[in-house]
Design a protein around this motif. Structure first.
Motif, short mmCIF file in Angstrom:
data_model
loop_
_atom_site.label_atom_id
_atom_site.label_comp_id
_atom_site.label_asym_id
_atom_site.label_seq_id
_atom_site.Cartn_x
_atom_site.Cartn_y
_atom_site.Cartn_z
N SER A 1 0.72 -1.29 -0.02
CA SER A 1 0.02 0.18 0.15
C SER A 1 0.90 1.29 -0.08
O SER A 1 0.41 2.22 -0.56
CB SER A 1 -0.97 0.09 1.37
OG SER A 1 -1.67 -0.97 1.48
N ALA A 2 2.02 1.32 0.69
CA ALA A 2 2.85 2.69 0.69
C ALA A 2 3.64 2.76 -0.76
O ALA A 2 3.80 4.00 -1.14
CB ALA A 2 3.84 2.30 1.94
N PHE A 3 4.02 1.64 -1.24
CA PHE A 3 4.84 1.96 -2.57
C PHE A 3 4.37 1.42 -3.80
O PHE A 3 5.06 1.62 -4.79
CB PHE A 3 6.32 1.11 -1.97
CG PHE A 3 7.02 1.77 -0.93
CD1 PHE A 3 6.98 3.36 -0.86
CD2 PHE A 3 7.28 0.89 0.28
CE1 PHE A 3 7.67 3.55 0.40
CE2 PHE A 3 7.97 1.51 1.37
CZ PHE A 3 8.12 2.63 1.56
N GLY A 4 3.12 0.90 -3.78
CA GLY A 4 2.53 0.75 -5.11
C GLY A 4 2.55 2.00 -5.81
O GLY A 4 2.04 2.86 -5.09
N PHE A 5 2.65 1.81 -7.11
CA PHE A 5 2.76 3.27 -7.98
C PHE A 5 3.43 4.40 -7.32
O PHE A 5 2.95 5.49 -7.27
CB PHE A 5 1.45 3.63 -8.47
CG PHE A 5 1.45 4.67 -9.32
CD1 PHE A 5 2.36 4.99 -10.44
CD2 PHE A 5 0.32 5.77 -9.43
CE1 PHE A 5 2.38 5.97 -11.21
CE2 PHE A 5 0.37 6.75 -10.29
CZ PHE A 5 1.32 6.83 -11.17
N GLN A 6 4.55 4.11 -6.57
CA GLN A 6 5.46 4.90 -5.74
C GLN A 6 4.58 5.87 -4.97
O GLN A 6 4.90 6.92 -4.76
CB GLN A 6 6.23 5.94 -6.91
CG GLN A 6 7.05 5.11 -7.85
CD GLN A 6 6.22 4.23 -8.96
OE1 GLN A 6 6.11 3.06 -8.88
NE2 GLN A 6 5.86 4.95 -10.27
N GLY A 7 3.73 5.30 -4.27
CA GLY A 7 3.01 5.74 -2.94
C GLY A 7 2.10 7.08 -3.85
O GLY A 7 1.62 7.72 -2.89
N GLN A 8 1.79 7.19 -4.87
CA GLN A 8 0.95 8.10 -5.30
C GLN A 8 -0.39 7.76 -5.82
O GLN A 8 -0.96 7.95 -6.93
CB GLN A 8 1.62 8.58 -6.80
CG GLN A 8 3.17 8.97 -6.66
CD GLN A 8 3.94 9.21 -8.24
OE1 GLN A 8 4.01 10.25 -8.59
NE2 GLN A 8 4.00 8.08 -8.98
N LYS A 9 -1.01 7.05 -4.75
CA LYS A 9 -2.42 6.68 -4.85
C LYS A 9 -3.26 7.46 -3.54
O LYS A 9 -2.64 7.73 -2.51
CB LYS A 9 -2.63 5.33 -4.58
CG LYS A 9 -2.13 4.35 -5.73
CD LYS A 9 -2.25 2.97 -5.45
CE LYS A 9 -1.63 2.25 -6.33
NZ LYS A 9 -1.87 0.76 -6.21
N CYS A 10 -4.39 7.98 -3.85
CA CYS A 10 -4.84 8.80 -2.65
C CYS A 10 -4.97 7.65 -1.38
O CYS A 10 -5.34 8.00 -0.38
CB CYS A 10 -6.15 9.42 -3.10
SG CYS A 10 -7.43 8.17 -4.01
N SER A 11 -5.23 6.53 -1.77
CA SER A 11 -5.53 5.55 -0.77
C SER A 11 -4.14 5.05 -0.07
O SER A 11 -4.08 3.95 0.54
CB SER A 11 -6.20 4.37 -1.45
OG SER A 11 -5.39 3.72 -2.48
#
Ligand code: NAD
Length: 529
Positions: A322-332
């Protein structure tokens, strides 16, 4: 449309099912994605017009979109709209609304189903645009495209459901009917981070409800948005129902938000811009005859809580994903791990160990699961927070720029431990690969810290204590709470998505209440003679 025909159309539509993710361990799928990347690369650097009604318009000014993994590579040049084009788009959208609102919900839904079908057939191409334009890994891009397909399939079915007569109390001597009619011309403003899924979701929800729209994509991602504009044209959506209008938020965005003939605004983006849009839209312009409706989904500062009774490996897996998927660029994205002190060191060690195994590098290669951040601006802003974080806690891993020959915007996945719950990196949205780890005295304290920000989007709890999970379900104040699983990856239809407090208006995208935001209910009561 008669009731019989309506029933017939409905019965022809299969039950909604989420689009499966692609298994990239299969060689044929790997080949297909490589081919798609190659094909899209062959199309880079072109010039693209605005779509205003049936016209393709250029303005002499351009927005240049580049590849964040290789900033010298131009994705494309996209005509930049100004006020005159915004006015033209408004004229076309107003005209189109007059006929589109009379098209049956069934026919409107058919456009979505058709568009979903074509997108499914070309899904790797859509994903490849996102790999190149915004630095998504294969898996992340594939999930974004799958979600876009899901939104179209789901909202099409939702419109069919809403077009059925609503159950009303029967009164003697009266025939009462409640129907959901469209609002008018809407402005759709999506963010860059789910540049296909969120754009498609907000747009198609509005369209299938009978509205026409002007879509102002993010200036970071006009390329993938253009692919969708073309797709809608390909499936024969009447001209003017959808208008593609890239332009600067501060000029064209503000102008359209304040326009007296805009009926509603569907926004997803940061808290700052969302509040500005909300404030501007609340002012009644001369000639305006309605209260504008604003659907505004904004930022997050999402936490995963781990107690001493949790499966610590599962918790560490969930935190890292959750922290690093797509470099942390998710609102979630999980930007705070709140861990009770008895297991703090153990969980921290596991999280750091897993994070060090992430493969940082070009998103074009399947084996890399951690790519660049979206832009130079994001890169600089995140690095500032890394420096703040180094002062506010203990740097466990990362904290540096990851240098590449192409000078991509890579920042190492970064973990800062021993962060005070009131520190800046604990409270402010960084929107990048920076995880703050916070030590809680006990479960109650952890839950208290989880609720200490102005946001309320997602959260997760890892615990085996059923009572605590029930307590979290009641007291952890977020729109999307996950128990014993990661806090990202909401699925259309299964996890209606939207946040509390400064995370927005809690619109619950991908849920059964969403289309109501794009409609108004009309009740017609006839005296029976
Ligand atoms: P942003 O707020 O910078 O931009 C969002 C959109 O608003 C863009 O299209 C931008 O061009 C436009 N815009 C900018 N200024 C404007 C103005 N004055 N008037 C009208 N439009 C204007 O956000 P972003 O950087 O694109 O996206 C990241 C943010 O989005 C993060 O805060 C993230 O948490 C949030 N987000 C929220 C959700 C959600 O569902 N809650 C989902 C995805 C992203």
């Amino acid at each position: 449309m008669t009731t019989m025909l309506r029933e017939q159309t409905k019965s022809n539509v299969a039950e909604f099912r989420n689009e499966p993710f692609t298994d990239f361990s299969v060689a044929a799928n790997q080949e297909a994605m490589k081919k798609a990347i190659e094909k899209v690369r062959g199309q880079l650097g072109r010039e693209y017009p605005l779509h205003i009604g049936a016209e393709k318009v250029t303005t002499g000014e351009w927005i240049t979109s580049t590849n964040p993994a290789k900033p010298s590579e131009v994705i494309g040049k996209f005509a930049k709209a100004g006020k005159p084009q915004a006015d033209q788009a408004m004229t076309k959208a107003l005209a189109a609304f007059e006929s589109w609102k009379k098209v049956s919900p069934q026919q409107r839904a058919e456009y979505l189903f058709k568009a979903a079908k074509v997108m499914r057939e070309r899904k790797h191409e859509f994903s490849a645009w996102m790999i190149l334009e915004v630095g998504k890994s294969w898996a992340e891009a594939d999930a974004d495209t799958a979600e876009a397909i899901d939104f179209m399939e789901y909202y099409g079915r939702e419109m069919l459901r809403l077009s059925n007569p609503a159950p009303l109390v029967k009164l003697p001597g009266e025939d009462n009917k409640l129907s959901y009619i469209p609002l008018g011309v809407g402005l759709v403003i999506p963010p860059w981070n789910f540049p296909l899924a969120i754009l498609v979701g907000m747009t198609t929800a509005a369209i299938v409800s009978g509205n026409s729209v002007i879509v102002k994509p993010s200036s970071e991602t006009p390329g993938i948005a253009y692919q969708f504009a073309q797709l809608l044209e390909e499936v024969g959506l009447p001209a003017g129902v959808f208008n593609y209008l890239p332009g600067p938020g501060a000029s064209v965005g503000d102008y359209l938000v304040s326009h007296p003939q805009i009926r509603f605004i569907a926004f997803t983006g940061s808290k700052e811009i969302g509040l500005r849009v909300n404030e501007m839209a609340s002012k009644t312009a001369p000639g305006q005859i309605w209260i504008k409706r604003v659907v505004s989904e904004m930022g997050g500062k999402d936490s995963i809580v781990v107690d001493e009774k949790a499966d610590l490996d599962a918790a560490a897996d969930g935190i890292v994903a959750s922290a690093f998927g797509f470099q942390g660029q998710k609102c979630s994205a999980c930007s705070r791990a709140i861990i009770v002190k008895d297991v703090y060191d153990k969980v921290l060690e596991k999280v750091v160990e897993r994070t060090k195994k992430l493969t940082v590098g070009s998103p074009e290669q399947r084996e890399n699961n951690f790519g660049p951040v979206s832009s130079k601006q994001a890169f600089e802003s995140i690095l500032k927070y890394v420096e703040i974080g180094k002062k506010e806690g203990r740097l466990m891993t990362g904290g540096n720029v990851h240098e590449t020959p192409e000078k991509g915007f890579y920042i190492e996945p970064t973990i800062i431990a021993d962060v005070d719950p009131k520190a800046r990196i604990s409270l402010e949205e960084i929107f990048g690969p920076v995880l703050a780890v916070i030590k809680a005295n006990d479960w109650e304290h952890a839950l208290q810290v989880a609720n200490n920000t102005e946001f309320g989007l997602t959260g997760a709890v890892y615990s085996k204590d059923q009572k605590r999970l029930e307590q979290a379900a009641e007291e952890f104040h977020v729109g999307n709470l996950y128990l014993n699983r990661k806090c990202t990856g909401a699925m259309v239809g299964a996890h209606p998505f939207g946040g509390f407090n400064m995370s927005g208006t809690d619109s619950k995208a991908g849920g059964p209440d969403y289309l109501l935001l794009f409609t108004q209910a009309k009740c017609v009561s006839a005296k029976v003679q």
